[in-house]
Motif scaffolding. Structure first.
Motif, PDB file in Angstrom:
ATOM      1  N   VAL A 123      15.213 127.127  50.691  1.00 51.58           N
ATOM      2  CA  VAL A 123      13.190 126.946  50.361  1.00 51.58           C
ATOM      3  C   VAL A 123      12.480 126.087  50.890  1.00 51.58           C
ATOM      4  CG1 VAL A 123      14.169 127.431  47.685  1.00 51.58           C
ATOM      5  CG2 VAL A 123      14.374 124.623  48.853  1.00 51.58           C
ATOM      6  N   GLY A 124      12.348 125.437  52.083  1.00 48.38           N
ATOM      7  CA  GLY A 124      11.618 125.168  52.888  1.00 48.38           C
ATOM      8  C   GLY A 124      11.788 123.885  52.398  1.00 48.38           C
ATOM      9  N   ILE A 125      12.682 122.605  52.366  1.00 49.51           N
ATOM     10  CA  ILE A 125      12.447 121.382  51.829  1.00 49.51           C
ATOM     11  C   ILE A 125      12.297 120.886  53.023  1.00 49.51           C
ATOM     12  CG2 ILE A 125      12.090 119.771  50.763  1.00 49.51           C
ATOM     13  CD1 ILE A 125      12.431 122.092  47.820  1.00 49.51           C
ATOM     14  N   ALA A 126      11.938 119.611  53.700  1.00 44.48           N
ATOM     15  CA  ALA A 126      11.610 119.376  54.841  1.00 44.48           C
ATOM     16  C   ALA A 126      13.078 117.189  54.181  1.00 44.48           C
ATOM     17  CB  ALA A 126      11.055 118.954  55.650  1.00 44.48           C
ATOM     18  N   LEU A 127      13.530 117.332  55.121  1.00 38.46           N
ATOM     19  CA  LEU A 127      14.913 115.603  54.358  1.00 38.46           C
ATOM     20  C   LEU A 127      13.378 114.903  55.394  1.00 38.46           C
ATOM     21  CD1 LEU A 127      16.436 114.480  52.833  1.00 38.46           C
ATOM     22  CD2 LEU A 127      18.322 114.497  54.473  1.00 38.46           C
ATOM     23  N   ARG A 128      12.931 113.902  55.514  1.00 35.47           N
ATOM     24  CA  ARG A 128      12.424 112.952  55.995  1.00 35.47           C
ATOM     25  C   ARG A 128      13.045 111.632  56.701  1.00 35.47           C
ATOM     26  NH1 ARG A 128       8.660 116.404  58.355  1.00 35.47           N
ATOM     27  NH2 ARG A 128       7.728 118.144  56.997  1.00 35.47           N
ATOM     28  N   GLY A 129      12.818 110.855  57.071  1.00 41.07           N
ATOM     29  CA  GLY A 129      13.127 109.595  57.147  1.00 41.07           C
ATOM     30  C   GLY A 129      13.667 108.730  58.705  1.00 41.07           C
ATOM     31  N   SER A 130      14.380 107.415  58.265  1.00 41.06           N
ATOM     32  CA  SER A 130      15.346 107.316  59.506  1.00 41.06           C
ATOM     33  C   SER A 130      16.351 106.409  59.599  1.00 41.06           C
ATOM     34  CB  SER A 130      13.967 105.563  59.887  1.00 41.06           C
ATOM     35  OG  SER A 130      14.308 105.226  58.998  1.00 41.06           O
ATOM     36  N   THR A 131      16.793 106.326  60.760  1.00 35.03           N
ATOM     37  CA  THR A 131      18.324 105.996  60.756  1.00 35.03           C
ATOM     38  C   THR A 131      18.592 104.749  61.829  1.00 35.03           C
ATOM     39  OG1 THR A 131      19.116 108.515  60.536  1.00 35.03           O
ATOM     40  CG2 THR A 131      20.812 106.132  61.895  1.00 35.03           C
ATOM     41  N   SER A 132      19.434 104.091  61.354  1.00 37.07           N
ATOM     42  CA  SER A 132      19.393 102.786  61.833  1.00 37.07           C
ATOM     43  C   SER A 132      20.289 102.768  63.264  1.00 37.07           C
ATOM     44  CB  SER A 132      19.592 102.055  61.050  1.00 37.07           C
ATOM     45  OG  SER A 132      21.264 101.658  60.431  1.00 37.07           O
ATOM     46  N   GLU A 133      19.890 101.387  64.336  1.00 35.88           N
ATOM     47  CA  GLU A 133      19.822 101.561  65.079  1.00 35.88           C
ATOM     48  C   GLU A 133      21.287 101.171  65.723  1.00 35.88           C
ATOM     49  OE1 GLU A 133      17.747  99.991  68.539  1.00 35.88           O
ATOM     50  OE2 GLU A 133      16.190 101.883  68.081  1.00 35.88           O
ATOM     51  N   THR A 134      21.870 100.018  64.397  1.00 36.85           N
ATOM     52  CA  THR A 134      22.824  99.186  64.378  1.00 36.85           C
ATOM     53  C   THR A 134      23.424 100.456  63.988  1.00 36.85           C
ATOM     54  OG1 THR A 134      21.916  97.350  63.862  1.00 36.85           O
ATOM     55  CG2 THR A 134      23.488  97.405  63.124  1.00 36.85           C
ATOM     56  N   GLU A 135      25.264 100.407  63.994  1.00 37.88           N
ATOM     57  CA  GLU A 135      26.184 100.721  63.508  1.00 37.88           C
ATOM     58  C   GLU A 135      27.237  99.946  62.341  1.00 37.88           C
ATOM     59  OE1 GLU A 135      26.939 104.443  66.599  1.00 37.88           O
ATOM     60  OE2 GLU A 135      28.456 102.346  67.518  1.00 37.88           O
ATOM     61  N   PHE A 136      27.750 100.268  61.571  1.00 40.59           N
ATOM     62  CA  PHE A 136      29.121  99.388  60.337  1.00 40.59           C
ATOM     63  C   PHE A 136      29.719 100.354  60.724  1.00 40.59           C
ATOM     64  CE2 PHE A 136      24.542  98.939  59.393  1.00 40.59           C
ATOM     65  CZ  PHE A 136      24.516  96.895  58.951  1.00 40.59           C
ATOM     66  N   VAL A 137      31.198  99.226  60.986  1.00 37.69           N
ATOM     67  CA  VAL A 137      32.822 100.208  60.665  1.00 37.69           C
ATOM     68  C   VAL A 137      32.946  99.452  59.772  1.00 37.69           C
ATOM     69  CG1 VAL A 137      34.376  99.764  61.472  1.00 37.69           C
ATOM     70  CG2 VAL A 137      33.025  99.676  63.107  1.00 37.69           C
TER      71      VAL A 137
ATOM     72  N   GLY B 105      24.858  96.984  71.345  1.00 35.41           N
ATOM     73  CA  GLY B 105      25.203  96.774  72.590  1.00 35.41           C
ATOM     74  C   GLY B 105      26.809  96.902  72.030  1.00 35.41           C
ATOM     75  N   ASP B 106      27.941  96.629  70.912  1.00 32.65           N
ATOM     76  CA  ASP B 106      28.962  96.951  70.593  1.00 32.65           C
ATOM     77  C   ASP B 106      28.665  98.467  71.237  1.00 32.65           C
ATOM     78  OD1 ASP B 106      29.910  94.141  69.658  1.00 32.65           O
ATOM     79  OD2 ASP B 106      29.530  94.535  66.910  1.00 32.65           O
ATOM     80  N   ASP B 107      30.918  98.876  70.926  1.00 35.42           N
ATOM     81  CA  ASP B 107      31.388  99.741  71.117  1.00 35.42           C
ATOM     82  C   ASP B 107      31.733  99.916  69.850  1.00 35.42           C
ATOM     83  OD1 ASP B 107      33.058 101.956  71.245  1.00 35.42           O
ATOM     84  OD2 ASP B 107      33.306 102.214  73.276  1.00 35.42           O
ATOM     85  N   ALA B 108      30.995 100.839  68.101  1.00 31.45           N
ATOM     86  CA  ALA B 108      32.260 100.822  67.569  1.00 31.45           C
ATOM     87  C   ALA B 108      33.136 100.989  66.945  1.00 31.45           C
ATOM     88  CB  ALA B 108      30.935 101.628  66.416  1.00 31.45           C
ATOM     89  N   ALA B 109      33.320 102.409  68.004  1.00 27.57           N
ATOM     90  CA  ALA B 109      34.328 103.365  68.060  1.00 27.57           C
ATOM     91  C   ALA B 109      35.705 102.364  69.212  1.00 27.57           C
ATOM     92  CB  ALA B 109      34.509 104.225  69.320  1.00 27.57           C
ATOM     93  N   ARG B 110      35.687 101.472  69.835  1.00 21.28           N
ATOM     94  CA  ARG B 110      36.136  99.642  70.119  1.00 21.28           C
ATOM     95  C   ARG B 110      37.126  99.663  69.023  1.00 21.28           C
ATOM     96  NH1 ARG B 110      35.596  97.721  75.763  1.00 21.28           N
ATOM     97  NH2 ARG B 110      35.600 100.014  76.319  1.00 21.28           N
ATOM     98  N   LEU B 111      35.551  98.543  68.192  1.00 24.35           N
ATOM     99  CA  LEU B 111      36.335  97.635  67.050  1.00 24.35           C
ATOM    100  C   LEU B 111      37.016  98.565  66.233  1.00 24.35           C
ATOM    101  CD1 LEU B 111      35.105  95.333  66.457  1.00 24.35           C
ATOM    102  CD2 LEU B 111      33.367  96.207  64.880  1.00 24.35           C
ATOM    103  N   VAL B 112      36.732  99.691  65.895  1.00 20.05           N
ATOM    104  CA  VAL B 112      37.949 100.802  65.244  1.00 20.05           C
ATOM    105  C   VAL B 112      39.187 100.134  65.828  1.00 20.05           C
ATOM    106  CG1 VAL B 112      38.440 102.740  63.859  1.00 20.05           C
ATOM    107  CG2 VAL B 112      36.283 101.477  63.599  1.00 20.05           C
ATOM    108  N   ALA B 113      39.056 100.880  66.896  1.00 18.44           N
ATOM    109  CA  ALA B 113      40.153 100.809  67.866  1.00 18.44           C
ATOM    110  C   ALA B 113      41.435  99.856  67.363  1.00 18.44           C
ATOM    111  CB  ALA B 113      40.596 101.715  68.844  1.00 18.44           C
ATOM    112  N   ASN B 114      40.853  98.484  68.004  1.00 18.43           N
ATOM    113  CA  ASN B 114      41.031  97.698  67.594  1.00 18.43           C
ATOM    114  C   ASN B 114      41.139  96.874  66.636  1.00 18.43           C
ATOM    115  OD1 ASN B 114      40.964  97.126  70.447  1.00 18.43           O
ATOM    116  ND2 ASN B 114      38.945  95.839  70.545  1.00 18.43           N
ATOM    117  N   ALA B 115      41.071  97.077  65.424  1.00 19.63           N
ATOM    118  CA  ALA B 115      41.526  96.623  64.063  1.00 19.63           C
ATOM    119  C   ALA B 115      42.659  96.025  63.786  1.00 19.63           C
ATOM    120  CB  ALA B 115      41.266  98.043  62.746  1.00 19.63           C
TER     121      ALA B 115
END
Length: 382
Positions: A168-182, A229-239
């Motif tokens: 129906v032609g409606i856009a979703l606008r906004g932002s995404t944080s650079e910081t990741e969360f696990v 600078g964190d590697d989020a995937a590595r943080l998960v793997a080392n959980a």
């Protein structure tokens, strides 16, 4: 056809919309892209506010008690700074007066799905909507298999990648944080630990990262804020190595699900299409960070309000009011993210000062406890 409503999406928002429409004497049909038996991994949204439980009770008596009965209510919240407690609050609760219920979203969906079945609401599973034709006379939906559904209105609750919104032609606008969360789900241990919500600033057991621990029925949510600078995937793997230090309440923690996310703050340009026949609800209309539990709760508010607007012919009012509510949630979520990131020296200084003052000035500890969730929205519209 004026009383017919097609609800697209059978998550908690779509299921609530279908139940609300049925309770108002409308004729809903529920359309879901996924199979009814599809696996739904993770706990996802785990916190249902009392206002949301009350809304569900109004559209289907007994829902509040059923959901609350399967959930968990914790009566203690605690905040620590570098391992030192800076805030503690314990308050009495009963099942009838509990301000919330904490349980996996999958359980909520199961309860709502059974309620839809008991109400005799027609549902179609495993056939995604492919096209939408909306006009003054109503809406025609075409599915991938070739099915055609005509309705007076459509409530689009088909998530952040909403096909209905796109068509129906409606856009979703906004932002995404650079910081990741696990985020990691951990199963309960053999003996249930005390149910407390605990927030750690600069947890010493995970190299000074911020950590949120939230219990829910059957387990714990562990939410870790990554550093630049964190590697989020590595943080998960080392959980398995750092989880025992973060969650000593559960010996030999069993990880049942994990994911990495970024704060999303996105809003649809409008909450109804030009014809006033298609209404957006939940993540089809807005994406909010999980801190503060605004996502599913605001989505269910959307759902009930959307069905009411269809019944009363107040779609324009719905679109305006729910967009304002979403804007309020986004501002609150933005304030929470700003506090968590604390990128400016003045912000970090205020946090350090509050931590130092908390033994003598309880308000400082209360601020540290409340700020990560953003300012409260006084009117419970979410």
């Amino acid at each position: 056809m004026s009383d017919s409503v097609a609800v697209v999406g059978a998550g908690p928002v779509g299921l609530a919309a279908a139940l609300a429409a049925h309770s108002l004497g409308l004729e809903p049909v529920l359309l879901e892209a996924g199979a009814r038996t599809a696996r739904r991994p993770g706990s996802r949204a785990i916190f249902i506010h009392r206002a949301t439980l009350d809304r569900l009770e109004r559209i289907r008596p007994g829902l509040s008690a059923e959901i609350s009965g399967q959930g968990l209510v914790w009566d203690t919240k605690r905040t620590l700074w570098a391992g030192r407690q800076v805030h503690l609050r314990t308050y009495p609760t009963t099942a009838a007066t509990a301000p919330f219920s904490s349980l996996p979203q999958t359980v909520v969906e199961d309860v709502l799905r059974r309620a839809c079945d008991e109400a005799g609401i027609r549902s179609v599973w495993g056939d995604p909507v492919a096209d939408v034709d909306s006009g003054a006379a109503g809406v025609r939906l075409r599915t991938r298999s070739g099915g055609v559904y005509e309705a007076g209105h459509v409530i689009a609750a088909d998530g952040s990648r909403s096909t209905v919104r796109e068509r129906v032609g409606i856009a979703l606008r906004g932002s995404t944080s650079e910081t990741e969360f696990v985020v990691i789900d951990v199963a309960d241990g053999p003996v249930r630990a005390p149910a407390e919500r605990i927030f750690h600033y600069r947890h010493p057991g995970v190299a000074g990262r911020n950590v949120l621990l939230v219990p829910f029925r059957g387990g714990w949510r562990v939410d870790v804020q990554c550093r630049p600078g964190d590697d989020a995937a590595r943080l998960v793997a080392n959980a398995p190595r750092w989880l025992p230090r973060v969650l000593p309440q559960v010996p030999d923690p069993e990880i049942t699900w994990s994911s990495v996310y970024r704060f999303q703050q996105r809003l649809a340009d409008r909450f109804a299409d030009a014809s006033g026949r298609v209404l957006l609800a939940g993540e089809a209309a807005h994406l909010l960070p999980p801190f503060g539990a605004r996502g599913m709760n605001s989505g269910i508010s959307d759902a009930v309000a959307a069905a009411t607007a269809v019944r009363e012919g107040t779609v324009a009012d719905y679109a305006r009011a729910r967009q304002e509510a979403a804007e309020g949630n986004i501002r609150a979520a933005g304030a929470a993210l700003d506090h968590l990131l604390a990128v400016r020296p003045a912000q970090r200084g205020r946090q350090w000062a509050a931590a130092a003052l908390s033994p003598l000035w309880p308000k400082a500890g209360h601020w540290l406890d409340a700020a990560p969730y953003g300012p409260r929205i006084r009117k419970l519209t979410y």
